[in-house]
Design an enzyme around this catalytic site. Structure first.
Site, PDB file in Angstrom:
ATOM      1  N   GLU A  17     -51.174  13.147  46.373  1.00  0.00           N
ATOM      2  CA  GLU A  17     -49.784  13.305  46.805  1.00  0.00           C
ATOM      3  C   GLU A  17     -49.536  12.311  47.954  1.00  0.00           C
ATOM      4  O   GLU A  17     -50.466  12.033  48.744  1.00  0.00           O
ATOM      5  CB  GLU A  17     -49.575  14.733  47.314  1.00  0.00           C
ATOM      6  CG  GLU A  17     -48.281  14.986  48.066  1.00  0.00           C
ATOM      7  CD  GLU A  17     -48.311  16.307  48.851  1.00  0.00           C
ATOM      8  OE1 GLU A  17     -49.396  16.721  49.321  1.00  0.00           O
ATOM      9  OE2 GLU A  17     -47.232  16.915  48.967  1.00  0.00           O
ATOM     10  N   ASN A  36     -40.315  14.436  47.448  1.00  0.00           N
ATOM     11  CA  ASN A  36     -41.765  14.279  47.415  1.00  0.00           C
ATOM     12  C   ASN A  36     -42.080  14.172  45.928  1.00  0.00           C
ATOM     13  O   ASN A  36     -41.996  15.170  45.212  1.00  0.00           O
ATOM     14  CB  ASN A  36     -42.430  15.505  48.056  1.00  0.00           C
ATOM     15  CG  ASN A  36     -43.935  15.324  48.189  1.00  0.00           C
ATOM     16  OD1 ASN A  36     -44.520  14.448  47.548  1.00  0.00           O
ATOM     17  ND2 ASN A  36     -44.559  16.158  49.005  1.00  0.00           N
ATOM     18  N   LYS A  43     -41.261  17.380  43.760  1.00  0.00           N
ATOM     19  CA  LYS A  43     -41.880  18.623  44.223  1.00  0.00           C
ATOM     20  C   LYS A  43     -40.860  19.748  44.425  1.00  0.00           C
ATOM     21  O   LYS A  43     -39.872  19.598  45.161  1.00  0.00           O
ATOM     22  CB  LYS A  43     -42.620  18.354  45.536  1.00  0.00           C
ATOM     23  CG  LYS A  43     -43.466  19.513  46.050  1.00  0.00           C
ATOM     24  CD  LYS A  43     -44.281  19.051  47.249  1.00  0.00           C
ATOM     25  CE  LYS A  43     -45.177  20.130  47.805  1.00  0.00           C
ATOM     26  NZ  LYS A  43     -45.974  19.610  48.969  1.00  0.00           N
ATOM     27  N   GLU A  62     -41.950  19.382  55.493  1.00  0.00           N
ATOM     28  CA  GLU A  62     -41.505  18.948  54.167  1.00  0.00           C
ATOM     29  C   GLU A  62     -40.084  19.435  53.875  1.00  0.00           C
ATOM     30  O   GLU A  62     -39.318  18.750  53.198  1.00  0.00           O
ATOM     31  CB  GLU A  62     -42.464  19.437  53.078  1.00  0.00           C
ATOM     32  CG  GLU A  62     -43.840  18.780  53.186  1.00  0.00           C
ATOM     33  CD  GLU A  62     -44.703  19.047  51.979  1.00  0.00           C
ATOM     34  OE1 GLU A  62     -45.784  19.640  52.151  1.00  0.00           O
ATOM     35  OE2 GLU A  62     -44.316  18.676  50.865  1.00  0.00           O
ATOM     36  N   CYS A  75     -49.265  19.463  45.111  1.00  0.00           N
ATOM     37  CA  CYS A  75     -49.752  20.218  46.257  1.00  0.00           C
ATOM     38  C   CYS A  75     -49.422  21.711  46.292  1.00  0.00           C
ATOM     39  O   CYS A  75     -50.011  22.478  45.553  1.00  0.00           O
ATOM     40  CB  CYS A  75     -49.284  19.536  47.539  1.00  0.00           C
ATOM     41  SG  CYS A  75     -50.321  19.986  48.912  1.00  0.00           S
ATOM     42  N   ASN A  99     -52.177  17.187  49.934  1.00  0.00           N
ATOM     43  CA  ASN A  99     -52.568  16.937  51.340  1.00  0.00           C
ATOM     44  C   ASN A  99     -52.572  18.318  51.993  1.00  0.00           C
ATOM     45  O   ASN A  99     -51.486  18.864  52.251  1.00  0.00           O
ATOM     46  CB  ASN A  99     -51.510  16.095  52.074  1.00  0.00           C
ATOM     47  CG  ASN A  99     -51.462  14.651  51.628  1.00  0.00           C
ATOM     48  OD1 ASN A  99     -51.724  13.752  52.410  1.00  0.00           O
ATOM     49  ND2 ASN A  99     -51.098  14.390  50.387  1.00  0.00           N
TER      50      ASN A  99
HETATM   51  N1  ING Z   1     -49.747  21.275  51.869  1.00  0.00           N
HETATM   52  C1  ING Z   1     -50.261  22.592  51.931  1.00  0.00           C
HETATM   53  C2  ING Z   1     -50.567  23.164  50.569  1.00  0.00           C
HETATM   54  O1  ING Z   1     -49.821  23.933  49.997  1.00  0.00           O
HETATM   55  C3  ING Z   1     -50.034  24.899  52.760  1.00  0.00           C
HETATM   56  C4  ING Z   1     -49.434  23.515  52.772  1.00  0.00           C
HETATM   57  C5  ING Z   1     -51.406  25.105  52.957  1.00  0.00           C
HETATM   58  C6  ING Z   1     -49.227  25.972  52.526  1.00  0.00           C
HETATM   59  C7  ING Z   1     -51.916  26.395  52.917  1.00  0.00           C
HETATM   60  C8  ING Z   1     -49.737  27.281  52.488  1.00  0.00           C
HETATM   61  C9  ING Z   1     -51.085  27.498  52.688  1.00  0.00           C
HETATM   62  O2  ING Z   1     -51.635  22.856  50.113  1.00  0.00           O
HETATM   63  C10 ING Z   1     -48.737  20.756  51.123  1.00  0.00           C
HETATM   64  N2  ING Z   1     -48.481  19.455  51.303  1.00  0.00           N
HETATM   65  O3  ING Z   1     -48.092  21.428  50.321  1.00  0.00           O
END
Ligand code: ING
Length: 306
Positions: free
Chosen positions: A46, A109, A126, A145, A173, A198
């Site tokens: 991503e 995204n 996204k 985001e 993601c 990411n």
């Molecule tokens: N990053 C993370 C993901 O969903 C996240 C944000 C991490 C949300 C953990 C909830 C829990 O992997 C992106 N870029 O979506």
């Protein structure tokens, strides 16, 4: 049987000081490595061309625009497209898309699927944007985001690739944490879903949460998606410490059985590959998860209501 050699090309950190050209050079090295292993399809992360900029609060729109691409291929990515076409390799690429539609500028995204002939096959924007859109001064980094991107307006789709040998879906993601993402694409006939991510190694929303759970939840989401839809899943990280901000690795190739068949072991540029039997998911989709035979949508309406 139908087989497809796939590679996940994990990118290590991209720092604020790293140019797109330097990143494309790294991606080209990984494309060559994947080619040397006979891969025909390579999945990049991503937002693969820049650092994960939603971690920063930026008020100047011109500063934010620096991270977006207004054309793809862009001058910097053209060498990647050309080499892929030369070698007959298809790929998935995630990037920040700026587009002019109906007379106004939009930001998404985005990820694209490019065929082995270098042609754009499909675009995805996204849908599940995690994080927040306001400035949170007290946390160590932001997750903006919702501020920098609009919710994707193309839905979840699938495309035939490699001489119609395989039906491929794509997402990005956070989408992987939502079962609806994969179910919609499986209902559209997906046999393989590819994605980049990411993911911060720590959780700013729950600082108490032990970091090992981040990778556990990442794998859990992917393995469940693969098994519950009888599909191959390829997930590629941007990993490592970007200007000190840690993103976890864990790039994987998951079989329709839910088993992990290939996994990265570093948080740097790393290629993992697997010769996927595209028929492996058929028995799962024809028995346990035979949607036509067993699904009862009349009882699921609540899921798609607001
Ligand atoms: N990053 C993370 C993901 O969903 C996240 C944000 C991490 C949300 C953990 C909830 C829990 O992997 C992106 N870029 O979506």
């Amino acid at each position: 049987s139908r087989r497809l050699k796939v590679s996940s090309a994990q990118l290590g950190p991209i720092h604020l000081a790293d140019s797109r050209a330097s990143v494309v050079k790294r991606m080209i090295e990984m494309l060559k490595e994947a080619d040397s292993r006979g891969s025909k399809f390579i999945v990049f992360p991503e937002l693969a061309l820049t650092t994960f900029f939603p971690r920063y609060w930026m008020e100047d729109p011109n500063e934010v625009e620096k991270y977006f691409e207004s054309q793809m291929p862009s001058p910097e990515t053209l060498p990647l497209f050309e080499l892929a076409r030369e070698k007959g390799i298809g790929f998935y690429l995630g990037y920040a898309e700026r587009t002019e539609e109906e007379g106004s500028t939009h930001h998404f995204n985005t990820s694209i699927l490019v065929g082995p002939d270098g042609r754009l096959i499909g675009k995805y924007r996204k849908v599940h944007l995690p994080g927040h859109d306001e400035h949170r001064p007290t946390v160590p980094y932001q997750h903006l985001e919702k501020k920098y991107f609009e919710v994707g307006n193309l839905g979840f789709n699938v495309w035939k690739m490699f001489k119609d040998e395989v039906i491929v879906g794509q997402c990005i993601c956070n989408d992987r944490r939502w079962p609806e993402t994969f179910r919609v694409m499986a209902l559209k006939g997906a046999e393989m879903v590819v994605l980049g991510y990411n993911t911060p190694s720590d959780n700013v929303y729950a600082p108490h949460e032990p970091p090992y759970l981040r990778v556990f939840h990442h794998m859990l989401s992917l393995q469940a998606a693969a098994y519950q839809n009888g599909i191959w899943v390829v997930a590629t990280a941007k990993a490592g410490k970007e200007d000190g901000f840690w993103l976890h690795g864990g790039s994987v190739i998951v079989a329709p059985t839910g088993e992990i068949v290939a996994k990265g072991t570093t948080e740097e540029d790393e290629v993992i590959s697997y010769d996927c039997d595209l028929g492996l998911g058929e028995y799962i989709r024809n028995t346990t998860f035979n949607f036509a035979k067993h699904r009862r949508p009349e009882h699921y309406k609540l899921i798609s209501e607001r």
